[in-house]
Design a protein around this motif. Structure first.
Motif, PDB file in Angstrom:
ATOM      1  N   UNK A 401       9.264  -3.053 -14.574  1.00 42.00           N
ATOM      2  CA  UNK A 401       9.562  -1.799 -13.888  1.00 42.00           C
ATOM      3  C   UNK A 401       8.753  -0.643 -14.449  1.00 42.00           C
ATOM      4  N   UNK A 402       8.080   0.085 -13.550  1.00 42.38           N
ATOM      5  CA  UNK A 402       7.275   1.245 -13.910  1.00 42.38           C
ATOM      6  C   UNK A 402       7.507   2.356 -12.878  1.00 42.38           C
ATOM      7  N   UNK A 403       7.265   3.618 -13.253  1.00 44.57           N
ATOM      8  CA  UNK A 403       7.435   4.719 -12.293  1.00 44.57           C
ATOM      9  C   UNK A 403       6.609   4.506 -11.026  1.00 44.57           C
ATOM     10  N   UNK A 404       7.154   4.937  -9.903  1.00 46.75           N
ATOM     11  CA  UNK A 404       6.527   4.655  -8.614  1.00 46.75           C
ATOM     12  C   UNK A 404       6.574   5.876  -7.698  1.00 46.75           C
ATOM     13  N   UNK A 405       5.423   6.204  -7.103  1.00 49.01           N
ATOM     14  CA  UNK A 405       5.390   7.164  -6.007  1.00 49.01           C
ATOM     15  C   UNK A 405       5.884   6.490  -4.734  1.00 49.01           C
ATOM     16  N   UNK A 406       6.330   7.272  -3.769  1.00 46.48           N
ATOM     17  CA  UNK A 406       6.685   6.713  -2.480  1.00 46.48           C
ATOM     18  C   UNK A 406       5.422   6.209  -1.795  1.00 46.48           C
ATOM     19  N   UNK A 407       5.503   5.043  -1.156  1.00 46.31           N
ATOM     20  CA  UNK A 407       4.378   4.491  -0.402  1.00 46.31           C
ATOM     21  C   UNK A 407       4.918   3.478   0.588  1.00 46.31           C
ATOM     22  N   UNK A 408       4.139   3.199   1.619  1.00 48.94           N
ATOM     23  CA  UNK A 408       4.641   2.325   2.674  1.00 48.94           C
ATOM     24  C   UNK A 408       4.843   0.894   2.207  1.00 48.94           C
ATOM     25  N   UNK A 409       4.292   0.537   1.046  1.00 49.64           N
ATOM     26  CA  UNK A 409       4.533  -0.790   0.501  1.00 49.64           C
ATOM     27  C   UNK A 409       5.971  -1.011   0.073  1.00 49.64           C
ATOM     28  N   UNK A 410       6.748   0.072  -0.046  1.00 52.22           N
ATOM     29  CA  UNK A 410       8.161  -0.039  -0.411  1.00 52.22           C
ATOM     30  C   UNK A 410       9.057  -0.216   0.810  1.00 52.22           C
ATOM     31  N   UNK A 411       8.490  -0.026   2.016  1.00 52.20           N
ATOM     32  CA  UNK A 411       9.275  -0.082   3.250  1.00 52.20           C
ATOM     33  C   UNK A 411       9.299  -1.512   3.793  1.00 52.20           C
ATOM     34  N   UNK A 412      10.370  -1.895   4.506  1.00 44.88           N
ATOM     35  CA  UNK A 412      10.336  -3.170   5.223  1.00 44.88           C
ATOM     36  C   UNK A 412       9.159  -3.164   6.200  1.00 44.88           C
ATOM     37  N   UNK A 413       8.425  -4.279   6.340  1.00 44.62           N
ATOM     38  CA  UNK A 413       7.248  -4.305   7.225  1.00 44.62           C
ATOM     39  C   UNK A 413       7.612  -3.965   8.660  1.00 44.62           C
ATOM     40  N   UNK A 414       6.649  -3.393   9.373  1.00 49.69           N
ATOM     41  CA  UNK A 414       6.835  -3.108  10.800  1.00 49.69           C
ATOM     42  C   UNK A 414       5.997  -4.081  11.615  1.00 49.69           C
ATOM     43  N   UNK A 415       6.497  -4.412  12.781  1.00 49.33           N
ATOM     44  CA  UNK A 415       5.757  -5.285  13.691  1.00 49.33           C
ATOM     45  C   UNK A 415       5.735  -4.653  15.068  1.00 49.33           C
TER      46      UNK A 415
END
Length: 451
Positions: A401-415
């Motif tokens: 675990x390391x500090x994280x900026x918000x990014x779309x890689x954290x979101x459930x994928x979209x199709x």
């Protein structure tokens, strides 16, 4: 008996948490140790003081995850975002802020709120009862950090953040530097000229790298290990990773044309961004550093246009502490071993002003809902805030675990609804459309009856 929400820390997260809870009718006390107890990075006793960059990064809420986070906070009547909007500076597609008026506004609005009290005291131990949010950020005081470590049983997780220097505009040589935002981004001419650019030819760049590598650096105390967050690496650490690293990072020469020498392509370019509304101060973008002060002046004055630079603030490093949230917090940001304690902000393992404030927003609402006897659900992971809280409270791998900026890689994928496949060309817009719908629904469902 009226139940009070106590918040330790008056940074981005603590201020936002207080604002959200107070607006829901809960009495709040902010415990801020400054200015009685000073820190390395702070200069004032204001709440919400910005200690590193003055940028909230991209404000694009259709193609960028942090811009989406801006949008969600605005929809939730966020104090940090409304104050940032009130003191925005030209910065192309980014949201940069005039830092001192911003902090003064945050402080004034909180102190004027009838449900908010500010207590200037240092909390040195974990409270045993009541309702508390710990939002002490990267500069958690030593005594409180020891108390947290003792309770969680975790070894202290620490890395070092580096601060970029700030330069007086009138000391910059404009016969060498010029105003231009990369690729002329921005809707207005002011936006498109929000950055100052200093070009380097290959020889100057190579000499600069040599000087950077040889410069005297800050030494760590015995037993301290420097473990930096990649989004805030000191320039000398980047240079140590390879001589071309800076040219492909903060010194990349693309999207800019030097009007002084339009036919000559720069080998590297140093950018400076306006740091106050008057335009008298500029910070060097991406130039966080751990060089000692004398070395900083010598090395940075090698940059064309900065030969006679005068510094309003030199760079430096400071300790940053965060907890192993995936193992310690539940999905309401409560400490599992002491549920009356919530954590918010950068200490939870998010990185950045906006992300910290966003976690404060959620912690404030969760705590207020609990006090009012009207518990609310965590936002869906399809939202920016939901994606962040899901990541830090169980979505991340605890061992790494390391500090994280918000990014779309954290979101459930979209199709794509028609093809059932991921569409690279439109996926960011699909992420943001889906998130806005889910966030609007959560705000509606999480409405609380006034206390």
């Amino acid at each position: 008996m009226t139940q009070v929400l106590n918040i330790i820390g008056g940074g981005m997260a603590g201020c936002e948490a207080a604002w959200q809870a107070a607006h829901l009718g809960v009495k709040v006390v902010i415990h801020e140790m400054r200015p009685k107890v000073e820190t390395f990075a702070h200069r004032t006793g204001n709440l919400g003081e910005m200690v590193c960059s003055n940028s909230f990064r991209s404000d694009d809420d259709e193609q960028n995850a942090v811009g989406l986070l801006h949008w969600e906070m605005r929809q939730a009547n966020g104090l940090i975002m409304t104050s940032a909007d009130a003191h925005a500076l030209p910065a192309g597609g980014a949201l940069a802020v005039d830092r001192d008026p911003f902090a003064e506004t945050v402080t004034a609005r909180l102190k004027a709120h009838p449900n908010v009290t500010v207590s200037y005291d240092e909390i040195t131990a974990l409270p045993e009862d009541g309702h508390w949010i710990i939002a002490t950020g990267p500069l958690t005081s030593g005594n409180l950090a020891e108390a947290i470590a003792a309770e969680t049983g975790q070894d202290a997780l620490a890395f070092f953040d580096a601060i970029a220097p700030i330069i007086y505009f009138d000391s910059i040589n404009m016969e060498k530097a010029w105003f231009q935002s990369r690729y002329d981004k921005g809707e207005t001419e002011e936006d498109r000229t929000a950055y100052l650019n200093c070009p380097m030819d290959k020889g100057t760049y190579e000499a600069f790298i040599d000087a950077l590598l040889e410069a005297e650096k800050t030494e760590f105390k015995p037993g301290e290990t420097a473990k930096y967050f990649d989004g805030c690496l000191p320039i000398e650490v980047m240079a140590e990773r390879g001589r071309e690293t800076l040219r492909y990072g903060p010194m990349k020469p693309v999207g800019l044309t030097n009007p002084h020498q339009p036919d000559i392509k720069a080998h590297a370019i140093v950018q400076l961004r306006r740091d106050n509304a008057l335009g008298t101060l500029f910070n060097i973008v991406g130039f966080q550093t751990k060089m000692k002060y004398g070395a900083q002046k010598q090395v940075l004055r090698m940059i064309p246009g900065l030969e006679e630079a005068e510094f309003a603030r030199l760079g430096g490093i400071h300790r940053n502490t965060f907890i192993n949230s995936p193992t310690l917090l539940d999905d309401q940001m409560r400490l599992k071993s002491k549920p009356h304690l919530r954590f918010a902000g950068q200490i939870t393992g998010v990185e950045g002003y906006v992300e910290s404030a966003a976690m404060g927003l959620l912690a404030g609402r969760f705590a207020a809902a609990e006090i009012m006897g009207q518990p609310i659900d965590t936002p869906a992971p399809e939202t920016a805030m939901g994606a962040l809280i899901t990541h830090i409270t169980g979505g991340a791998e605890a061992k790494t675990f390391q500090p994280m900026n918000v990014n779309f890689g954290l979101f459930p994928p979209v199709v794509d609804a028609k093809t059932g496949r991921r569409n690279r060309a439109t996926r960011y817009k699909m992420y943001t459309d889906r998130a806005k719908e889910a966030w609007t629904r959560w705000l509606d469902e999480a409405r609380l009856d006034a206390a």
